[in-house]
Design a protein around this motif. Structure first.
Motif, mmCIF file in Angstrom:
data_model
loop_
_atom_site.group_PDB
_atom_site.id
_atom_site.type_symbol
_atom_site.label_atom_id
_atom_site.label_comp_id
_atom_site.label_asym_id
_atom_site.label_seq_id
_atom_site.Cartn_x
_atom_site.Cartn_y
_atom_site.Cartn_z
ATOM 1 N N ALA A 532 0.824 -1.255 0.105
ATOM 2 C CA ALA A 532 0.039 -0.079 -0.001
ATOM 3 C C ALA A 532 0.866 1.260 -0.008
ATOM 4 O O ALA A 532 0.499 2.303 -0.627
ATOM 5 C CB ALA A 532 -0.910 0.138 1.243
ATOM 6 N N MET A 536 1.485 4.532 -3.107
ATOM 7 C CA MET A 536 1.344 5.921 -2.913
ATOM 8 C C MET A 536 2.590 6.617 -3.031
ATOM 9 O O MET A 536 2.413 7.902 -2.601
ATOM 10 C CB MET A 536 0.446 6.276 -1.609
ATOM 11 C CG MET A 536 -0.888 5.262 -1.615
ATOM 12 S SD MET A 536 -1.895 5.881 -0.078
ATOM 13 C CE MET A 536 -0.992 5.004 1.184
ATOM 14 N N ARG A 544 -0.806 10.476 1.516
ATOM 15 C CA ARG A 544 -0.558 9.056 1.590
ATOM 16 C C ARG A 544 -1.072 8.505 3.119
ATOM 17 O O ARG A 544 -0.324 8.639 4.102
ATOM 18 C CB ARG A 544 1.160 8.924 1.824
ATOM 19 C CG ARG A 544 1.768 9.372 0.615
ATOM 20 C CD ARG A 544 3.222 9.377 0.506
ATOM 21 N NE ARG A 544 3.881 10.094 -0.446
ATOM 22 C CZ ARG A 544 5.137 10.302 -0.552
ATOM 23 N NH1 ARG A 544 6.049 10.165 0.605
ATOM 24 N NH2 ARG A 544 5.878 11.162 -1.536
ATOM 25 N N THR A 563 -6.178 -0.691 2.977
ATOM 26 C CA THR A 563 -6.826 0.324 1.845
ATOM 27 C C THR A 563 -6.003 1.299 1.658
ATOM 28 O O THR A 563 -5.439 1.846 2.505
ATOM 29 C CB THR A 563 -8.288 1.003 2.030
ATOM 30 O OG1 THR A 563 -9.152 -0.161 2.544
ATOM 31 C CG2 THR A 563 -8.866 1.754 1.121
ATOM 32 N N ASP A 564 -5.676 1.717 0.358
ATOM 33 C CA ASP A 564 -4.681 2.605 -0.045
ATOM 34 C C ASP A 564 -5.395 3.611 -0.962
ATOM 35 O O ASP A 564 -6.442 3.100 -1.566
ATOM 36 C CB ASP A 564 -3.380 2.437 -0.599
ATOM 37 C CG ASP A 564 -3.435 1.471 -1.904
ATOM 38 O OD1 ASP A 564 -3.776 1.966 -2.871
ATOM 39 O OD2 ASP A 564 -3.314 0.269 -1.923
ATOM 40 N N LEU A 565 -4.872 4.630 -1.200
ATOM 41 C CA LEU A 565 -5.304 5.843 -2.119
ATOM 42 C C LEU A 565 -4.541 5.986 -3.447
ATOM 43 O O LEU A 565 -4.405 6.915 -3.983
ATOM 44 C CB LEU A 565 -5.662 7.197 -1.551
ATOM 45 C CG LEU A 565 -6.456 6.995 -0.293
ATOM 46 C CD1 LEU A 565 -6.373 8.510 0.224
ATOM 47 C CD2 LEU A 565 -8.048 6.831 -0.598
ATOM 48 N N GLY A 566 -3.757 4.754 -3.927
ATOM 49 C CA GLY A 566 -2.808 4.822 -4.909
ATOM 50 C C GLY A 566 -3.604 4.701 -6.322
ATOM 51 O O GLY A 566 -4.738 4.862 -6.330
ATOM 52 N N GLY A 568 -4.324 2.117 -7.930
ATOM 53 C CA GLY A 568 -5.378 1.157 -8.086
ATOM 54 C C GLY A 568 -4.992 0.062 -8.922
ATOM 55 O O GLY A 568 -3.843 0.086 -9.475
ATOM 56 N N GLN A 615 -11.290 4.084 -6.306
ATOM 57 C CA GLN A 615 -9.967 4.969 -5.921
ATOM 58 C C GLN A 615 -9.210 4.041 -5.371
ATOM 59 O O GLN A 615 -9.393 3.715 -3.955
ATOM 60 C CB GLN A 615 -10.258 6.325 -5.547
ATOM 61 C CG GLN A 615 -8.955 7.234 -5.476
ATOM 62 C CD GLN A 615 -9.277 8.296 -4.674
ATOM 63 O OE1 GLN A 615 -10.200 8.703 -4.456
ATOM 64 N NE2 GLN A 615 -7.873 9.379 -4.524
ATOM 65 N N GLY A 616 -7.920 3.854 -5.740
ATOM 66 C CA GLY A 616 -6.746 2.883 -4.902
ATOM 67 C C GLY A 616 -7.188 1.534 -4.710
ATOM 68 O O GLY A 616 -7.974 1.013 -5.840
#
Length: 626
Positions: A532, A536, A544, A563-566, A568, A615-616
């Motif tokens: 994760a 990011m 991040r 969960t990440d916001l990278g 995807g 998202q992510g």
């Protein structure tokens, strides 16, 4: 005399009732067939005249044959009438005269298209009275022998089916089954019909047949016949023809009388009548009465259609008939049964009856045994291979952990350096404090307390590292999933600070118990968190953020999500990411997620990506509750 008259009235009443029942049944059947026909048809009338009473087995079997053939060949619009004379038991001219008057009055004004007679007495009655009763209709006869019609000059419109009732062939069959026979006994009753049978048998067998002496028993009470059968010497053939009446004047249905004799006989009982089978007859050369009825019905159908060109007589096919139960009862060698014989009540041995099924079952058992043996060895091979795979998986997981720890070595060194530096500083402060006068014991106690806390912090890091470095640890124990998450994040604290990545930890319950292996699950969480963070790297530090959550689902299983916001993951690549050597990172071997999934599956759980995230990416770790 009054008793006989009462019996006569009784039997006539029963016969008339049975006749009415059969007539109604046959009429209803053919009437039902007529409903399906289209257009008007002339009604054809058929009169059935039986020589005997309605419950006689032979009469019932003839009726069955007639019914079968009539349903196929007779016209649809037909009326059937049945009469049972019973003149064998009541042969007096006065009785015949009363029957004639009764039937003439009953059918006055009616004409028939064909008369069917069953038995020689019925044929004679119809020939004598067909003008008065049947309006001179053509006659189809059956259940008669060639001898009974040989001297009769039958009119051209009288045709029928002739039965052999072959005494000679029946005795020949008996001699085949009992080749060591020393005596033949022929049994007949006291009625006129019974006596005619004795005359016929004497003409065929005489005093000896095929060198075997023949004895004729007649004019005995039924008990006398039974005693003779009970006391018969071995190697005796007992042929029972008909007993309509015994010497005491008792009336019988011949099948019932034969059954009484066969029930006590020490030797096999033979017959020329198919109706005796099932009542104790062992064998006979016979034609069935049902076949007689079928041939009569077919011939009557031709007459109703105006076809009078059939030959005047046709013979019923006959052949050897053997009762298997009687053969077994008297110990007759089954190999002596003729090949063309029809066998009734056949009860072969289990092997004879189910030989194909037994062979099939044995083949299946052999195949199953071979399959079980093969599966046993295959299972042993699979167990051995599985054990080897487990060892290799553990080794691979261990190598993966050490590799990850190698990547984190700088952060871990920093994590250890902080408490060690603090311990050093506090120790130096304490030493200087010891040189002061007066000594401040309170401040010294605080310094020592800080040293203890820093030591425990460093010890915790070392203990966690030691656990992760243990090789081949496979045992499962009750543990807290939240604890696994928090201790893993403690190891990653310096690494996440260096990567400027924030972690939001949401723990659903204070204690989420599972059956697990702490180092292996820490490895899974460690891998997911680092993945994760890698996803990011391109984001500003403020964005991040990794969200880690634990919760209990409605079905009782436990979940941990990362969960990440990278960037995807493309949907088409989701399934492949858990395969070995598949990775989205250029410098990676692509074994991390594959190892993680194998670890989770070994715990009875599952590891997957959440398809609903737009998202992510979100990875869901599912484990059964303890």
């Amino acid at each position: 005399m009054g008793s006989n008259r009462a019996k006569s009235v009784k039997y006539q009443a029963i016969g008339l009732a049975c006749a009415l029942f059969l007539a109604v049944s046959l009429t209803a059947f053919v009437a039902k067939q007529a409903v399906a026909q289209v257009g008007p048809h002339p009604v054809s009338r058929v009169l059935l005249i039986y020589e005997n009473e309605s419950t006689l087995t032979a009469a019932v079997e003839v009726a069955q044959g007639l019914r079968a053939s009539m349903s196929k060949a007779m016209p649809a619009d037909i009326e059937i009438y049945s009469e049972y004379l019973d003149t064998v038991r009541f042969p007096s001219p006065a009785n015949v005269a009363r029957l004639t008057d009764y039937l003439t009055s009953k059918y006055q004004g009616m004409t028939f298209d064909v008369i069917l007679t069953i038995g020689p007495g019925a044929l004679k009655f119809a020939l004598d009275h067909r003008t008065a009763i049947g309006g001179g209709a053509p006659i189809v006869f059956g259940a008669v022998t060639d001898n009974s019609i040989r001297n009769n000059n039958l009119p051209a419109d009288v045709k029928g089916v002739v039965s052999h009732f072959d005494v000679g062939k029946t005795i020949g069959l008996a001699l085949t089954l009992q080749p060591d026979t020393k005596q033949i006994v022929v049994v007949t009753g006291s009625s006129a019909f019974d006596k005619s049978w004795q005359v016929s048998a004497r003409a065929t067998l005489r005093d000896a047949y095929s060198g075997v002496p023949v004895t004729y028993l007649s004019n005995l009470p039924i008990k006398g016949f039974m005693d003779a059968a009970r006391n018969a010497a071995d190697q005796t053939i007992f042929l029972v023809l008909t007993i309509f009446e015994d010497a005491d004047g008792r009336k019988f249905i011949p099948r019932d009388a034969a059954g009484k004799i066969a029930a006590v006989a020490r030797v096999p009982v033979y017959s020329v009548y198919s109706s005796y089978f099932g009542a104790g007859a062992t064998a006979g050369y016979v034609g069935t009465f049902q076949a007689v009825g079928e041939q009569m019905g077919s011939l009557a159908a031709r007459v109703l259609k105006g076809d009078l060109n059939a030959s005047q007589t046709s013979f019923v096919g006959d052949g050897p008939l053997v009762d298997w139960l009687q053969v077994r009862h008297f110990g007759i060698d089954p190999e002596r049964i003729p090949r063309n014989a029809e066998i009734v009540n056949f009860q072969p041995s289990v092997w004879e009856r189910y030989r194909p099924q037994i062979l099939a079952i044995l083949a299946v058992i052999v195949l199953q045994t071979a399959t079980i043996v093969a599966l046993f060895f295959e299972r042993r091979r699979k167990v051995r291979l599985q054990a080897e795979l487990n060892l290799e998986r553990l080794e691979l997981a261990y190598i993966s952990r050490t590799a990850q720890l190698g990547e984190l070595s700088g952060a871990l060194a920093h994590e250890l350096n902080q408490p060690l530096t603090s311990i050093l500083a506090n120790a130096e402060s304490g030493r200087r404090l010891l040189d002061s006068d007066p000594l401040d014991s309170g401040e010294l106690r605080e310094i020592l307390g800080d040293i203890v806390l820093d030591n425990r912090r460093a010890s915790t890091v070392i203990i966690q590292l030691r656990r992760l470095m243990i090789r081949g640890e496979t045992s499962l124990a009750s543990m807290d999933l939240n604890h696994a998450a928090t201790t893993t994040l403690a190891l990653l604290r310096s690494e996440l600070l260096a990567r400027q990545t924030q972690v939001d930890l949401a723990l659903d319950l204070p204690d989420v118990r599972i059956q697990g292996n702490l180092p292996q699950l820490q490895q899974v969480i460690l891998n997911l968190v680092l993945n994760a963070a890698d996803a990011m790297r391109h984001l500003p530090p403020a964005k991040r953020i990794i969200a880690i959550e634990t919760r209990k689902r409605e079905n009782g299983t436990l979940e941990l999500t990362v969960t990440d916001l990278g960037v995807g993951i493309a949907p088409e690549r989701v399934a492949d990411l858990f395969k070995p050597f598949v990775s989205t990172k250029k410098a990676s071997l692509g074994l991390g997620l594959a190892i993680c999934k194998s670890i989770v599956q070994a715990h009875g759980g599952n590891l997957r990506f959440d398809d609903s995230v737009r998202q992510g990416a979100r990875v869901i770790l599912t484990l059964p509750a303890a």
